[in-house]
Design an enzyme around this catalytic site. Structure first.
Site, PDB file in Angstrom:
ATOM      1  N   ASP A   1       0.847  -1.180   0.000  1.00 15.72           N
ATOM      2  CA  ASP A   1       0.000   0.000   0.000  1.00 15.72           C
ATOM      3  C   ASP A   1       0.891   1.241   0.000  1.00 15.72           C
ATOM      4  O   ASP A   1       2.120   1.143   0.084  1.00 15.72           O
ATOM      5  CB  ASP A   1      -0.928  -0.016   1.210  1.00 15.72           C
ATOM      6  CG  ASP A   1      -2.229   0.741   0.964  1.00 15.72           C
ATOM      7  OD1 ASP A   1      -2.244   1.645   0.113  1.00 15.72           O
ATOM      8  OD2 ASP A   1      -3.231   0.422   1.620  1.00 15.72           O
TER       9      ASP A   1
ATOM     10  N   GLU B   1     -10.635   6.836   4.145  1.00 11.25           N
ATOM     11  CA  GLU B   1      -9.901   6.196   5.222  1.00 11.25           C
ATOM     12  C   GLU B   1      -9.281   7.178   6.203  1.00 11.25           C
ATOM     13  O   GLU B   1      -8.863   8.277   5.841  1.00 11.25           O
ATOM     14  CB  GLU B   1      -8.793   5.331   4.626  1.00 11.25           C
ATOM     15  CG  GLU B   1      -7.823   6.155   3.789  1.00 11.25           C
ATOM     16  CD  GLU B   1      -7.015   5.286   2.837  1.00 11.25           C
ATOM     17  OE1 GLU B   1      -5.991   4.763   3.275  1.00 11.25           O
ATOM     18  OE2 GLU B   1      -7.409   5.167   1.671  1.00 11.25           O
TER      19      GLU B   1
END
Length: 832
Positions: free
Chosen positions: A453, A648
């Site tokens: 990520d 997020e």
């Protein structure tokens, strides 16, 4: 459109607010640079001293034995005609190709006469000589000089690699990979393991060639200056050309977060987020919808999406709740696998297919509250569970995705702290060899590649100011991560990875394993045969056919929670009073990952708001966002409330408040909560008190607690985040389609105690997992039984009693698992 085209607004890793502000400022500068890319650097620097600039395309690809055509263009400062003649001398230089063996050396002069219009082109031809055997790519630099104009750049002719086994499409992928690997240096292999962000290379694309980068991505909100399908394809093709200037000509694989549509692209079709798709309970529709997304994404030159999210959300206070298909692994497994099939299709080299990414491995939806990274409360936190629990709850969706051949997997930012050996020793997933190398690759035979990520390895302890450190790189590579998303620190990563391999900290075998996995995906995507964008389906982007698919998904995602007195469906002849801040706001109904990373309120892209859908279905519609307009004479009130956009971290309840999108103007967004915002409560209470029939729609990424208002509401609908097709909501409101959606997560009674999941011993939600009323239409015998039971047990003011909630939720789980007889028996037992 995004308010800042070109802005890379995707700092997935937590940053302090001051640093985020600095990031936004830097990104705004990047926009200016991106917009100026069409103007060569030398021209921009010399504009005050020169009236004429001669430019050339920087790279020209040519087949071995063919003639390369190098195009020069002249630009007058005023855009008019040349006042004086311009002569440009050219000559071939010394590259990796051999003069008079691989090509005919040459020189000459190109002339633009006085009066030549600005923009006029002239060409230079350089003939290459056919080789008797296979060769890697070779370069022929061409130098340009002029006394009459500024020369912006010297072009380079690249003679394509040819007649080598890895270029032979008749061979198996395994054979092609093996041949290519045998020709690669350590530095070239490290390049394939390195991914940079678009904004970091757009101003200096030569770095792609220099490092032999394997991949580039666009983060949330990172777009080319021309945010159109053609603009995307042109920009990505330009970067791809730089990759093809390397000696082995290994193409880039470009990635993007098409998590509910190609959200960065203005005018793309935007689906409901996964939580809405979870409510449809329709794997065929999910597969078809993601096929549409794949088509729109690939038409812009992008063959890879960082989707679907296979998280099983266990705490709806998490800011990524809407990225989950639901709270039970059976639902996430069925629909996650369907999404992978939709993205990848039968053939990855199709212009309707993209490589899918199962994320975030593993248990990112199962982290404990108040363990989040930095200021986050849930996101990037610690999963404090037993191995048995994770195996039963969090891993099943990955088993399903692997079974249908998902091509890539992305680890989570979160950590695992097994309760089996006591809490206190969490391991970051980017360093978790037990689960990546062990469970994923060895135990379950995953043969795709693992992509980190966004700067994910930077969080591996010990933390450092100069991340990624050699230690972080070595730990993650050895744990099984194959490619590394290093948006801005890609050069540092590449340098340190090479050094680590030379020192023996990372074995040659591990490097080769990682690179072979990446190359396999590139061959299967057909990138070696056609590295450039296939634009043939660009006309499908945002087309009526694609919007019809999304509209159906919206309609099937709507969950009817309460319908007292048959308030729904609405009569299109009724006088309808519409209120609420989410009724006419495309950005609010699309949510995060639309236009920018966090999304924003307002006209984020093209689409239809819920209000516009209602207005198209009925003749007498009054709209008052704050319900300040008189309600006299209205037959029905429709109040559309809920959340404003977030993604997020900044969507965590109790977490930090985002303020760095251009639309925010530096003002922090509202605090995130599981309860309706006070202003929403006021509008609901006012309209429901004044109009006899009151319908409330909740547009949100997770349940919103409205237990106190339930008794005054006649019909309550969970609309989730429907995306761009608000008329799909109107379709079920007016009975064009029937309500068929079921809750993908349990709806809590209290915002103070919001964590409630099917299977809990004290399970007592306001509405249970699997709950959903209907307005008629064909149903299965099982659903007919469930619907009758729901009507019987629902208390208009107090929701569903615990015993009934448990039975309905358990029955739905059994149905998802394919046990229909058991599902029916559970309901029958409750009848007794």
């Amino acid at each position: 459109m995004p308010a800042l085209p070109g802005m890379a607004q995707h700092p997935r890793a937590r940053r302090a607010p001051a640093l985020l502000a600095a990031t936004a400022l830097a990104a705004s500068v990047l926009v200016t640079e991106s917009a100026a890319q069409a103007i060569p650097t030398a021209q921009a620097a010399s504009a005050a001293n020169a009236e004429v600039v001669v430019g050339a395309e920087p790279l020209v690809l040519v087949e071995d034995g063919a003639t390369a055509t190098v195009t020069l263009s002249v630009q007058a400062a005023d855009g008019g005609t040349l006042a004086e003649p311009v002569a440009v001398d050219w000559r071939t230089g010394s590259g990796t190709a051999t003069a008079d063996a691989d090509y005919d050396a040459g020189s000459g002069t190109v002339e633009f006469a006085a009066g030549t219009p600005s923009g006029t082109e002239r060409t230079i031809e350089i003939r290459t000589r056919e080789s008797a055997s296979g060769e890697t790519a070779e370069t022929v630099p061409v130098s340009l000089e002029s006394q009459d104009a500024v020369v912006s750049a010297d072009p380079t002719v690249v003679v394509r690699a040819h007649d080598l086994p890895y270029l032979d499409g008749r061979l198996s992928t395994e054979e092609r990979v093996a041949d290519l690997m045998s020709r690669m240096t350590l530095a070239e292999k490290a390049g394939q393991m390195t991914q940079a962000e678009r904004g970091s290379v757009a101003g200096d694309p030569e770095v792609i060639t220099e490092l032999g980068l394997g991949s580039v991505l666009s983060g949330g909100g990172s777009t080319p200056a021309d945010n159109t399908p053609e603009g995307w394809a042109d920009a990505i093709d330009g970067l791809q050309t730089r990759a093809l200037a390397t000696r082995l000509q290994i193409p880039l694989i470009y990635g993007v977060d098409s998590v509910h549509g190609h959200g960065n692209l203005d005018g793309a079709t935007i689906l409901p987020h996964n939580i809405g798709l979870g409510a449809t309970r329709d794997p065929l529709l999910v597969a078809r919808a993601e096929r549409m997304v794949a088509t729109e994404t690939r038409a812009t030159g992008i063959p890879w999406t960082f989707a679907p999210c296979l998280c099983v959300v266990r705490d709806d206070r998490w800011g990524r709740t809407y990225e989950s298909f639901g709270e039970h692994p059976a639902l996430a497994s069925v629909l996650g696998a369907a999404a992978v099939v939709g993205f990848q299709g039968k053939h990855l080299d199709s212009n309707q297919s993209v490589l899918a990414t199962a994320k975030h491995f593993v248990a990112d939806g199962d982290t404990a509250y108040d363990t989040g990274e930095g200021d986050y409360t849930v996101d990037q936190g610690v999963t404090e569970q037993s191995r048995e629990h994770v195996e039963a709850v969090d891993l099943p969706p990955y088993v399903a995705a692997l079974a249908v051949g998902v091509g890539s997997v992305m680890p989570s930012f979160s950590s695992i702290d097994w309760t089996d050996d006591g809490l206190g020793n969490p391991v970051k997933m980017h360093a978790n060899g037990e689960l990546i190398n062990g469970w994923l690759k060895e135990d379950h035979g995953f043969d795709g590649f693992v992509i980190s990520d966004w700067q994910g390895i930077h969080q591996i302890p010990p933390l450092a100011a100069d991340s990624p450190t050699t230690g972080q790189i070595v730990t993650s590579v050895n744990a099984g991560v194959d490619m590394f998303m290093e948006p801005s620190q890609f050069e540092r990563f590449h340098t340190r990875l090479v050094a680590a391999a030379q020192d023996g900290a990372v074995t040659e075998e591990r490097i080769d394993d990682a690179v072979s996995r990446i190359l396999t995906a590139k061959f299967e995507l057909g990138l070696f045969e056609e590295p450039f964008a296939d634009r043939s389906r660009a006309g499908d982007i945002g087309s009526p056919e694609h919007r019809a698919i999304a509209r159906k998904a919206v309609a099937k995602s709507q969950v009817l929670l309460k319908n007292a007195g048959g308030a729904l469906p609405l009569d299109d002849d009724a006088s309808i009073y519409v209120a609420g801040r989410n009724a006419d706001d495309l950005g609010n109904q699309a949510g995060g990952w639309t236009g920018t990373w966090q999304g924003f309120s307002g006209d984020v892209t093209e689409g239809t708001t819920i209000l516009e859908g209602i207005q198209a279905a009925a003749d007498d519609v009054t709209f008052s966002e704050d319900a300040s307009a008189p309600t006299d004479g209205a037959d029905v009130g429709v109040v559309v409330v809920g959340e404003t956009p977030y993604a997020e971290g900044f969507g965590d309840v109790g977490g930090p408040e985002w303020a760095w999108d251009p639309a925010d103007g530096g003002v922090p967004r509202e605090e995130k909560s599981m309860a309706l915002q006070p202003g929403d409560v006021e509008v609901v209470e006012k309209v429901c008190a004044e109009i006899e029939t009151c319908v409330v729609l909740v547009v949100s990424g997770r349940p919103q607690v409205l237990t106190e208002q339930l008794g005054a509401i006649d019909a309550l609908v969970a609309s989730w985040l429907p995306g761009t097709e608000g008329d799909g909501v109107a379709d079920v409101l007016f009975g064009e389609r029937q309500f068929t959606g079921k809750l993908p997560v349990s709806w809590p009674r209290s915002a103070d105690d919001p964590v409630v999941n099917v299977g809990d011993e004290d399970y007592d939600p306001l509405f249970p997992f699997g709950w959903g009323l209907s307005t008629g239409g064909r149903t299965s015998p099982l659903d007919e039984h469930r619907l009758e039971l729901q009507e019987a047990v629902l208390d208009p003011a107090d929701g569903v009693p615990p015993e009934a909630a448990k039975a309905i939720a358990r029955s739905d789980v059994a149905d998802l698992q394919g046990h229909k007889t058991r599902a029916r028996n559970i309901l029958t037992a409750l009848d007794r």
